[in-house]
Design a protein around this motif. Structure first.
Motif, PDB file in Angstrom:
ATOM      1  N   LEU A  25       0.849  -1.238   0.152  1.00  0.00           N
ATOM      2  CA  LEU A  25      -0.032  -0.013  -0.017  1.00  0.00           C
ATOM      3  C   LEU A  25       0.714   1.327   0.062  1.00  0.00           C
ATOM      4  O   LEU A  25       0.569   2.300  -0.506  1.00  0.00           O
ATOM      5  N   THR A  26       2.009   1.022   0.859  1.00  0.00           N
ATOM      6  CA  THR A  26       2.834   2.483   0.875  1.00  0.00           C
ATOM      7  C   THR A  26       3.458   2.582  -0.587  1.00  0.00           C
ATOM      8  O   THR A  26       3.548   3.940  -0.839  1.00  0.00           O
ATOM      9  N   SER A  27       3.956   1.590  -1.417  1.00  0.00           N
ATOM     10  CA  SER A  27       4.425   1.891  -2.765  1.00  0.00           C
ATOM     11  C   SER A  27       3.175   2.607  -3.566  1.00  0.00           C
ATOM     12  O   SER A  27       3.560   3.563  -4.340  1.00  0.00           O
ATOM     13  N   ILE A  28       1.981   2.037  -3.442  1.00  0.00           N
ATOM     14  CA  ILE A  28       1.011   2.452  -4.508  1.00  0.00           C
ATOM     15  C   ILE A  28       0.569   3.864  -4.312  1.00  0.00           C
ATOM     16  O   ILE A  28       0.380   4.761  -4.747  1.00  0.00           O
ATOM     17  N   LEU A  29       0.394   4.004  -2.796  1.00  0.00           N
ATOM     18  CA  LEU A  29       0.064   5.418  -2.121  1.00  0.00           C
ATOM     19  C   LEU A  29       1.124   6.488  -2.457  1.00  0.00           C
ATOM     20  O   LEU A  29       0.691   7.677  -2.926  1.00  0.00           O
ATOM     21  N   ALA A  30       2.256   6.130  -2.336  1.00  0.00           N
ATOM     22  CA  ALA A  30       3.386   6.904  -2.391  1.00  0.00           C
ATOM     23  C   ALA A  30       3.373   7.557  -4.141  1.00  0.00           C
ATOM     24  O   ALA A  30       3.679   8.697  -4.246  1.00  0.00           O
ATOM     25  N   LYS A  31       3.523   6.493  -4.898  1.00  0.00           N
ATOM     26  CA  LYS A  31       3.381   6.582  -6.387  1.00  0.00           C
ATOM     27  C   LYS A  31       2.406   7.826  -6.624  1.00  0.00           C
ATOM     28  O   LYS A  31       2.725   8.903  -7.486  1.00  0.00           O
ATOM     29  N   VAL A  32       1.210   7.587  -6.185  1.00  0.00           N
ATOM     30  CA  VAL A  32       0.064   8.832  -6.619  1.00  0.00           C
ATOM     31  C   VAL A  32       0.421   9.896  -5.879  1.00  0.00           C
ATOM     32  O   VAL A  32       0.252  10.892  -6.366  1.00  0.00           O
ATOM     33  N   GLY A  33       0.737   9.742  -4.480  1.00  0.00           N
ATOM     34  CA  GLY A  33       1.282  11.024  -3.728  1.00  0.00           C
ATOM     35  C   GLY A  33       2.423  11.689  -4.128  1.00  0.00           C
ATOM     36  O   GLY A  33       2.118  13.051  -3.968  1.00  0.00           O
ATOM     37  N   ILE A  34       3.188  11.376  -4.855  1.00  0.00           N
ATOM     38  CA  ILE A  34       4.310  12.115  -5.089  1.00  0.00           C
ATOM     39  C   ILE A  34       4.332  12.941  -6.399  1.00  0.00           C
ATOM     40  O   ILE A  34       5.204  13.594  -6.897  1.00  0.00           O
TER      41      ILE A  34
ATOM     42  N   ASN B 119       8.274  17.337  -4.842  1.00  0.00           N
ATOM     43  CA  ASN B 119       9.790  16.927  -4.703  1.00  0.00           C
ATOM     44  C   ASN B 119       9.843  15.855  -3.764  1.00  0.00           C
ATOM     45  O   ASN B 119       9.100  15.772  -2.873  1.00  0.00           O
ATOM     46  N   SER B 120      10.753  14.827  -4.309  1.00  0.00           N
ATOM     47  CA  SER B 120      10.751  13.442  -3.544  1.00  0.00           C
ATOM     48  C   SER B 120      11.272  13.743  -2.265  1.00  0.00           C
ATOM     49  O   SER B 120      11.004  12.740  -1.488  1.00  0.00           O
ATOM     50  N   ASN B 121      12.131  14.715  -1.961  1.00  0.00           N
ATOM     51  CA  ASN B 121      12.868  14.659  -0.789  1.00  0.00           C
ATOM     52  C   ASN B 121      11.624  15.281   0.180  1.00  0.00           C
ATOM     53  O   ASN B 121      11.617  14.948   1.438  1.00  0.00           O
ATOM     54  N   LEU B 122      10.858  16.459  -0.224  1.00  0.00           N
ATOM     55  CA  LEU B 122       9.692  16.733   0.601  1.00  0.00           C
ATOM     56  C   LEU B 122       8.894  15.682   0.831  1.00  0.00           C
ATOM     57  O   LEU B 122       8.342  15.616   1.839  1.00  0.00           O
ATOM     58  N   ALA B 123       8.508  14.952  -0.046  1.00  0.00           N
ATOM     59  CA  ALA B 123       7.395  13.757   0.105  1.00  0.00           C
ATOM     60  C   ALA B 123       8.055  12.595   1.273  1.00  0.00           C
ATOM     61  O   ALA B 123       7.256  12.558   2.061  1.00  0.00           O
TER      62      ALA B 123
ATOM     63  N   SER C  74      17.445   5.198   2.711  1.00  0.00           N
ATOM     64  CA  SER C  74      16.644   4.210   1.828  1.00  0.00           C
ATOM     65  C   SER C  74      15.227   4.702   1.505  1.00  0.00           C
ATOM     66  O   SER C  74      15.058   4.776   0.079  1.00  0.00           O
ATOM     67  N   TRP C  75      14.976   5.546   2.192  1.00  0.00           N
ATOM     68  CA  TRP C  75      13.462   6.066   2.022  1.00  0.00           C
ATOM     69  C   TRP C  75      13.730   7.281   0.714  1.00  0.00           C
ATOM     70  O   TRP C  75      12.835   7.394   0.161  1.00  0.00           O
ATOM     71  N   LEU C  76      14.871   8.064   1.296  1.00  0.00           N
ATOM     72  CA  LEU C  76      15.005   9.321   0.089  1.00  0.00           C
ATOM     73  C   LEU C  76      15.304   8.351  -1.138  1.00  0.00           C
ATOM     74  O   LEU C  76      14.860   8.944  -2.176  1.00  0.00           O
ATOM     75  N   CYS C  77      16.113   7.584  -1.289  1.00  0.00           N
ATOM     76  CA  CYS C  77      16.394   7.040  -2.597  1.00  0.00           C
ATOM     77  C   CYS C  77      15.120   6.196  -3.184  1.00  0.00           C
ATOM     78  O   CYS C  77      14.853   6.266  -4.528  1.00  0.00           O
ATOM     79  N   TYR C  78      14.347   5.493  -2.451  1.00  0.00           N
ATOM     80  CA  TYR C  78      13.239   4.962  -2.699  1.00  0.00           C
ATOM     81  C   TYR C  78      12.323   5.836  -3.350  1.00  0.00           C
ATOM     82  O   TYR C  78      11.593   5.528  -4.498  1.00  0.00           O
ATOM     83  N   TYR C  79      12.120   7.036  -2.913  1.00  0.00           N
ATOM     84  CA  TYR C  79      11.144   8.071  -3.312  1.00  0.00           C
ATOM     85  C   TYR C  79      11.453   8.652  -4.534  1.00  0.00           C
ATOM     86  O   TYR C  79      10.598   8.832  -5.544  1.00  0.00           O
ATOM     87  N   LYS C  80      12.771   8.737  -4.753  1.00  0.00           N
ATOM     88  CA  LYS C  80      13.218   9.435  -6.040  1.00  0.00           C
ATOM     89  C   LYS C  80      13.227   8.444  -7.029  1.00  0.00           C
ATOM     90  O   LYS C  80      12.833   8.872  -8.264  1.00  0.00           O
TER      91      LYS C  80
ATOM     92  N   GLY D   6      10.842   6.298 -12.047  1.00  0.00           N
ATOM     93  CA  GLY D   6      10.114   5.097 -12.339  1.00  0.00           C
ATOM     94  C   GLY D   6       8.829   4.663 -12.228  1.00  0.00           C
ATOM     95  O   GLY D   6       7.993   5.002 -11.521  1.00  0.00           O
ATOM     96  N   ASP D   7       8.634   3.352 -12.829  1.00  0.00           N
ATOM     97  CA  ASP D   7       7.482   2.620 -12.665  1.00  0.00           C
ATOM     98  C   ASP D   7       7.531   2.185 -11.275  1.00  0.00           C
ATOM     99  O   ASP D   7       8.252   1.344 -11.091  1.00  0.00           O
ATOM    100  N   ALA D   8       6.189   2.152 -10.374  1.00  0.00           N
ATOM    101  CA  ALA D   8       6.190   1.297  -9.375  1.00  0.00           C
ATOM    102  C   ALA D   8       6.595  -0.239  -9.448  1.00  0.00           C
ATOM    103  O   ALA D   8       7.199  -0.942  -8.680  1.00  0.00           O
ATOM    104  N   SER D   9       5.778  -0.585 -10.641  1.00  0.00           N
ATOM    105  CA  SER D   9       6.032  -2.204 -11.235  1.00  0.00           C
ATOM    106  C   SER D   9       7.682  -2.622 -11.183  1.00  0.00           C
ATOM    107  O   SER D   9       7.862  -3.742 -11.226  1.00  0.00           O
TER     108      SER D   9
END
Length: 137
Positions: free
Chosen positions: A15-24, A28-32, A78-84, A89-92
């Motif tokens: 859920l985190t991944s899907i919600l984050a992809k929509v939310g960002i 800015n990925s750092n702000l997110a 990890s989170w900073l790199c993940y959000y960027k 890129g595609d969540a998938s």
């Protein structure tokens, strides 16, 4: 009981991944990441006070403090790199690569924690690695 919590963790991570992809989108990925982190901090401290665990704060050893702080820094990186990556890129494709952490964790647990690395672990690592490669190509 650990299995139930592990399954719930996987569900919430998905859920985190899907919600984050929509939310960002347009953020800015750092702000997110910072916004997400504030929510996690409030939620975690809420659980500490809800379960009256705050009294254990003074009982934490220096070694535990050091490793918990290092773990927090690793989580933040990890989170900073993940959000960027998720923003670019595609969540998938991003999520399977991120889950290579399972393979890396098994290897690091074997090397540093001297945990058992069995044939089953080795085969699992190979399959996870191969599966990730197949998913991102």
């Amino acid at each position: 009981m650990w299995f139930l919590f592990a399954i719930l963790s996987a569900i919430f991570a998905a859920l985190t991944s899907i919600l984050a992809k929509v939310g960002i989108d347009g953020v800015n990925s750092n702000l997110a990441t910072a916004i997400r982190t504030v929510v996690v901090v409030v939620m975690a401290w809420g659980m500490v006070f809800l379960t009256h665990a705050q009294s254990g704060l003074t009982e934490i050893s220096r070694k535990s403090w050091i490793f918990l702080i290092l773990s927090g820094l690793a989580t933040g990186a990890s989170w900073l790199c993940y959000y960027k990556a998720l923003q670019m890129g595609d969540a998938s494709k991003v999520v399977p690569i991120d889950k290579l952490s399972v393979v890396l964790t098994l290897i690091l647990a074997f090397v540093f924690l001297h945990e058992e690395f069995t044939l089953k672990s080795f085969i699992g690592c190979i399959l996870i690695g191969a599966g990730t490669l197949i998913m991102v190509l």
